[in-house]
Design an enzyme around this catalytic site. Structure first.
Site, PDB file in Angstrom:
ATOM      1  N   ARG A   1      13.473  -2.838   7.266  1.00  8.22           N
ATOM      2  CA  ARG A   1      12.305  -1.976   7.490  1.00  8.22           C
ATOM      3  C   ARG A   1      11.217  -2.699   8.298  1.00  8.22           C
ATOM      4  O   ARG A   1      10.453  -2.065   9.018  1.00  8.22           O
ATOM      5  CB  ARG A   1      11.752  -1.416   6.178  1.00  8.22           C
ATOM      6  CG  ARG A   1      10.904  -0.157   6.387  1.00  8.22           C
ATOM      7  CD  ARG A   1      10.447   0.473   5.089  1.00  8.22           C
ATOM      8  NE  ARG A   1      11.335   1.485   4.569  1.00  8.22           N
ATOM      9  CZ  ARG A   1      11.337   2.773   4.954  1.00  8.22           C
ATOM     10  NH1 ARG A   1      10.505   3.195   5.884  1.00  8.22           N
ATOM     11  NH2 ARG A   1      12.171   3.620   4.428  1.00  8.22           N
TER      12      ARG A   1
ATOM     13  N   GLU B   1       3.686   5.595   0.286  1.00  6.47           N
ATOM     14  CA  GLU B   1       3.458   4.286   0.884  1.00  6.47           C
ATOM     15  C   GLU B   1       2.550   4.269   2.121  1.00  6.47           C
ATOM     16  O   GLU B   1       1.758   3.351   2.290  1.00  6.47           O
ATOM     17  CB  GLU B   1       4.815   3.659   1.269  1.00  6.47           C
ATOM     18  CG  GLU B   1       5.693   3.340   0.087  1.00  6.47           C
ATOM     19  CD  GLU B   1       7.135   3.066   0.520  1.00  6.47           C
ATOM     20  OE1 GLU B   1       7.844   4.041   0.836  1.00  6.47           O
ATOM     21  OE2 GLU B   1       7.519   1.897   0.544  1.00  6.47           O
TER      22      GLU B   1
HETATM   23  N1  MTE Z   1       1.388   5.325  -7.040  1.00  7.27           N
HETATM   24  C1  MTE Z   1       1.182   4.948  -8.327  1.00  7.27           C
HETATM   25  N2  MTE Z   1       0.150   5.476  -8.994  1.00  7.27           N
HETATM   26  N3  MTE Z   1       1.995   4.049  -8.933  1.00  7.27           N
HETATM   27  C2  MTE Z   1       3.061   3.471  -8.269  1.00  7.27           C
HETATM   28  O1  MTE Z   1       3.781   2.657  -8.839  1.00  7.27           O
HETATM   29  N4  MTE Z   1       4.327   3.312  -6.160  1.00  7.27           N
HETATM   30  C3  MTE Z   1       4.256   3.472  -4.717  1.00  7.27           C
HETATM   31  C4  MTE Z   1       3.804   4.890  -4.348  1.00  7.27           C
HETATM   32  N5  MTE Z   1       2.623   5.226  -5.070  1.00  7.27           N
HETATM   33  C5  MTE Z   1       3.281   3.841  -6.906  1.00  7.27           C
HETATM   34  C6  MTE Z   1       2.416   4.814  -6.335  1.00  7.27           C
HETATM   35  C7  MTE Z   1       5.528   3.221  -4.047  1.00  7.27           C
HETATM   36  S1  MTE Z   1       5.965   1.637  -3.690  1.00  7.27           S
HETATM   37  C8  MTE Z   1       6.368   4.233  -3.683  1.00  7.27           C
HETATM   38  S2  MTE Z   1       7.799   3.938  -2.862  1.00  7.27           S
HETATM   39  C9  MTE Z   1       6.062   5.616  -4.008  1.00  7.27           C
HETATM   40  O2  MTE Z   1       4.837   5.778  -4.705  1.00  7.27           O
HETATM   41  C10 MTE Z   1       7.212   6.141  -4.854  1.00  7.27           C
HETATM   42  O3  MTE Z   1       7.009   7.434  -5.267  1.00  7.27           O
HETATM   43  P1  MTE Z   1       7.278   8.703  -4.302  1.00  7.27           P
HETATM   44  O4  MTE Z   1       8.583   8.471  -3.650  1.00  7.27           O
HETATM   45  O5  MTE Z   1       7.259   9.821  -5.243  1.00  7.27           O
HETATM   46  O6  MTE Z   1       6.150   8.720  -3.320  1.00  7.27           O
HETATM   47  N1  HPA Z   2      12.704   1.828   1.053  1.00  7.23           N
HETATM   48  C1  HPA Z   2      12.452   1.530  -0.227  1.00  7.23           C
HETATM   49  N2  HPA Z   2      13.344   1.072  -1.054  1.00  7.23           N
HETATM   50  C2  HPA Z   2      14.583   0.878  -0.580  1.00  7.23           C
HETATM   51  C3  HPA Z   2      14.905   1.154   0.736  1.00  7.23           C
HETATM   52  C4  HPA Z   2      13.919   1.660   1.599  1.00  7.23           C
HETATM   53  O1  HPA Z   2      14.141   1.938   2.794  1.00  7.23           O
HETATM   54  N3  HPA Z   2      16.198   0.851   0.908  1.00  7.23           N
HETATM   55  C5  HPA Z   2      16.613   0.401  -0.286  1.00  7.23           C
HETATM   56  N4  HPA Z   2      15.655   0.424  -1.186  1.00  7.23           N
HETATM   57 MO1  MOS Z   3       8.380   1.608  -2.983  1.00  5.14          MO
HETATM   58  S1  MOS Z   3       8.208  -0.275  -2.232  1.00  5.14           S
HETATM   59  O1  MOS Z   3       9.728   2.017  -1.891  1.00  5.14           O
HETATM   60  O2  MOS Z   3       9.097   1.324  -4.484  1.00  5.14           O
END
Ligand code: MTE
Ligand code: HPA
Ligand code: MOS
Length: 751
Positions: A304, A706
């Site tokens: 990534r 993210e």
């Molecule tokens: N928001 C909160 N409150 N707590 C979390 O742990 N994780 C982040 C983001 N926002 C997180 C968060 C990360 S690393 C990711 S990948 C996404 O939420 C995962 O959830 P989603 O795929 O539903 O966005």
């Molecule tokens: N994003 C987050 N987590 C992951 C990914 C990615 O692209 N690939 C494997 N785990």
């Molecule tokens: Mo988020 S770093 O893809 O859990």
């Protein structure tokens, strides 16, 4: 709609791992971890610990019924050290005792004799010694060598970006319970229930069907529990298997900080070439990723970094190389952005470098090089770019020119306070870069009272995914949200889940939920048509809990229809599978179409630096952000605010410090500064980008987890701008975070 957890969170009633009532006979575990970062484990003296009060068993590598291996991508990570320790904090033995206190006291009585080996903490040193986790990865577009020949300006430099402690409020932990016939039920604070199930199956030697993993919610994961929850669950599982009793391990904050990996630090060399008008013609970059002592997710994170190495810009000639370097630190891991932010920081550093030397505003270079619709990413996908659109709308709303002028006039009037400004465009690809992970399942039951239960592979970690899933079901059935309940994530109800990560959780699991609901709805429409003696199923629809015929409300309500369907022996349950269409990638050519779509946006960031003390405040972050069409603005604005503050923390104050011995110095909250209420931008404006384009997101509501973190990168460059307003002689190294001490040194640095 409110976050469905809001009330129980505020009242302290939400259930986390530590709130699960314990079964009688539960034992508690504690790890004895390596006190040195690299060495040969010569002997282990357990005698005092074994005699310690309340100790039931001490488990070492030799005791594992299955394989001593938990590596997910590369099998290079033993669960318990076997003859060799690779980082400080590596689990060597597990003490199982009658109480938490007894387990911790006993763990301190274990003595290990370790013959020291050379310790590497720097990824460039690891690279020199050929300590690579995987072979290098490369992206190439056009021909940089030829392009540099015709560049009017070429700049080369180095950029370094440090790691970040996840600091989820709930530390890592698990609770394993024996069930009949040798099976296990595991409660785990994990983003990846299936990852826990798989790792546990490996070390216990059990088939996966003997292991049930259940997750109600996490007190934050941020990537830190995508893979690294496996260790604690696997340890508890083995302890349960060996003692026949339930075993819980909930890590102390200090244990968590010491033993778990963090965001991967990177060091990079860049070379950027521009024509005389400021168009970037060529970009070469080499990334040295600090992976730590095992692969963990670092190979995927490395990918990534490459995918996002040109951020929101189109550069016709790119050569990017990335090395995953093995060091003697705890294995680093996923953290919001998953390597993307690190790649973007280097790109922004290169632009800031060029702007400084050419004596132009970095925003001029940024603006001229934004991705246009149809432009090709270095990995072959064409951009449906909103980068320019976001910039134009942000400029209209926030008046970049005026921001700049006001800061300059402030700086003329103030000697010991300087304002700095930076624009931060972002472009983030949505989908797991590993194509096969882009799938999800949902199980929907409609009960005879008309209430609905939904299970998916989505893990709620504070990001509001359960609220969105609930909205999907309520909207699909046209029933009030109170009629829907989203249940825990459980590997018996939903198998083979991808971790909740990559910001794609709501998209993947929401789409599967929608599919399941639509299948049930189709069956119900047939029943309704029969009941209403309508010839045509197409004439049936649902609205506000009632069946409509030719858009006219009938008196057939939802619950009655459901009961009728059940009486007629029509299935009221469905298990659906969704796989993102159109995504693919081929690493042989390093080309493909890895992402369902991209998220764009621009932020204007201003800071004020106190030039006597080197401290700073973030005056504002003003962003135009591409939500697509948000299905829950409360949740999504919360994600933006949280992401920005977490990004600012990473870029400006959070300093992960390991010494040369590989010992974590920033090992407590007294030594590791995270953003508090005072570090939050004083103004945080979020303006949704108006876009009409179709996308693959659930209800066109683009992923938001993210991407906003990367606006925080702007804070680094805003501080740098302010420092240079005070001290024209200095050209601060690109070395994040820009913590106060570093700011102060740069304010008074001589050429
Ligand atoms: N928001 C909160 N409150 N707590 C979390 O742990 N994780 C982040 C983001 N926002 C997180 C968060 C990360 S690393 C990711 S990948 C996404 O939420 C995962 O959830 P989603 O795929 O539903 O966005
Ligand atoms: N994003 C987050 N987590 C992951 C990914 C990615 O692209 N690939 C494997 N785990
Ligand atoms: Mo988020 S770093 O893809 O859990």
């Amino acid at each position: 709609m409110k976050n469905i957890d809001a009330k129980s969170h505020v009242r302290g009633e939400s259930i986390y791992l530590d709130d699960i009532p314990l079964l009688q006979g539960t034992l508690f575990a504690c790890v004895f971890d390596s006190p040195v970062a690299h060495g040969l484990l010569k002997s282990l003296d357990l005698s005092d610990a074994k005699k310690s009060d309340g100790v039931v068993r001490i488990i070492t590598a030799q005791d594992l019924p299955g394989k001593n291996q938990i590596g997910g991508i590369v099998p290079d990570e033993p669960l318990l050290a076997d003859g060799h320790v690779h980082f400080q904090g590596m689990p060597i033995a597990l003490v199982v005792a009658e109480s938490e206190e007894a387990a911790r006291v006993a763990a301190q009585k274990i003595k290990a004799q370790i013959e020291p080996l050379e310790i590497i903490t720097d990824p460039r040193v690891a690279f020199e010694k050929n300590e690579l986790i995987i072979p290098p990865k490369r992206f190439q577009l056009g021909n940089t060598t030829a392009a540099f020949e015709v560049c009017a300006h070429i700049f080369q430099g180095r950029a370094d970006v440090n790691g970040q402690e996840h600091l989820y409020i709930e530390t890592q932990g698990a609770y394993a319970i024996p069930v009949e016939a040798g099976g296990l039920k595991i409660y785990s604070s994990t983003q990846g229930p299936t990852a826990v199930q798989r790792a546990t199956a490996g070390v216990t030697g059990l088939p996966m069907h003997q292991i049930e993993v259940d997750v109600t919610r996490l007190g934050g994961g941020f990537g830190g529990k995508e893979d690294q929850a496996n260790t604690w669950a696997a340890l508890c599982a083995v302890a349960t298997q060996l003692t026949g009793r339930p075993v819980k391990y909930s890590l102390h904050r200090l244990e968590d900080m010491r033993m778990t990996g963090k965001r991967n630090p990177y060091s990079a060399d860049y070379k950027i070439g521009l024509d005389k008008n400021g168009k970037i013609l060529a970009y070469e970059v080499v990334f040295y990723q600090n992976a730590g002592a095992a692969a963990d997710l670092s190979p995927a994170i490395l990918e990534r970094t490459l995918f996002h190495c040109t951020n929101a810009y189109f550069i016709p000639n790119v050569a990017a190389t990335a090395y995953s370097c093995r060091t003697n630190l705890p294995p680093n891991t996923a953290f919001r952005g998953f390597g993307g932010p690190q790649g973007m920081f280097v790109m922004e550093s290169a632009i800031a470098h060029a702007a400084e030397k050419l004596q132009v505003d970095a925003a001029e270079i940024q603006r001229k090089n934004l991705l246009q619709p149809g432009d090709e990413f270095p990995y072959g996908q064409r951009a449906e770019s909103e980068a320019e659109n976001a910039w134009v709308q942000a400029d209209l709303h926030f008046h970049f020119e005026k921001i700049r002028r006001d800061a300059q006039s402030f700086n003329r009037q103030h000697h010991y306070q300087k304002r700095g400004v930076a624009m931060m465009p972002i472009c983030f690809g949505i989908s797991f870069t590993n194509t096969s992970m882009n799938q999800a399942r949902a199980l929907v039951h409609v009960y005879t009272d008309g209430s609905v239960a939904v299970s998916t592979g989505a893990v709620e970690m504070g990001q509001g995914v359960n609220t969105k899933i609930l909205q999907v079901a309520a909207r699909a059935f046209s029933i009030p949200p109170e009629k829907v309940k989203v249940h825990s994530t459980n590997t018996l109800r939903i198998a083979n889940t991808s971790p909740s990560a990559a910001s794609a959780t709501a998209d993947l699991n929401g789409k599967a939920t929608l599919m399941a609901c639509e299948t049930i709805l189709d069956r119900l429409k047939k029943v309704a048509a029969e009941e209403l003696q309508s010839q045509n199923v197409e004439d049936i629809s649902f609205e506000n809990g009632f069946v409509q015929h030719k858009n006219q409300q009938t008196n057939l309500d939802w619950a009655t229809l459901v009961q009728t369907a059940h009486r007629k022996r029509v299935s009221l349950s469905e298990h659906a599978h969704y796989a993102t269409p159109g995504v693919h990638f081929d690493w042989d050519t390093a080309k493909g179409h890895p992402f369902a779509y991209h998220v764009y946006g621009v932020a204007a960031v201003q800071v004020t630096v106190d030039c006597l003390r080197g401290i700073y405040e973030v005056d504002f972050v003003k962003t135009v952000h591409d939500f697509g069409k948000s299905m829950n603005t409360a949740v999504d604005y919360g994600q933006i605010e949280g992401g920005i503050v977490q990004g600012i923390g990473w870029m400006t104050m959070e300093e992960v410090v390991y010494d040369a011995e590989g010992r974590l110095r920033s090992n407590a909250l007294s030594k590791y500064k995270i953003p508090d209420i005072y570090s939050v931008p004083k103004v945080l404006d979020i303006v949704p980008l108006e876009t009409a384009r179709e996308n693959l997101a659930i209800f066109s509501s683009k992923a938001v987890g993210e991407p906003p973190l990367m606006y925080g990168i702007g804070a680094y460059f805003a501080i740098r701008d302010a420092v240079r307003a005070f001290n024209r002689e200095v050209s601060p190294a690109f070395d994040a975070p820009f913590a106060t001490e570093k700011v102060l040194m740069n304010l008074y640095a001589k050429k």
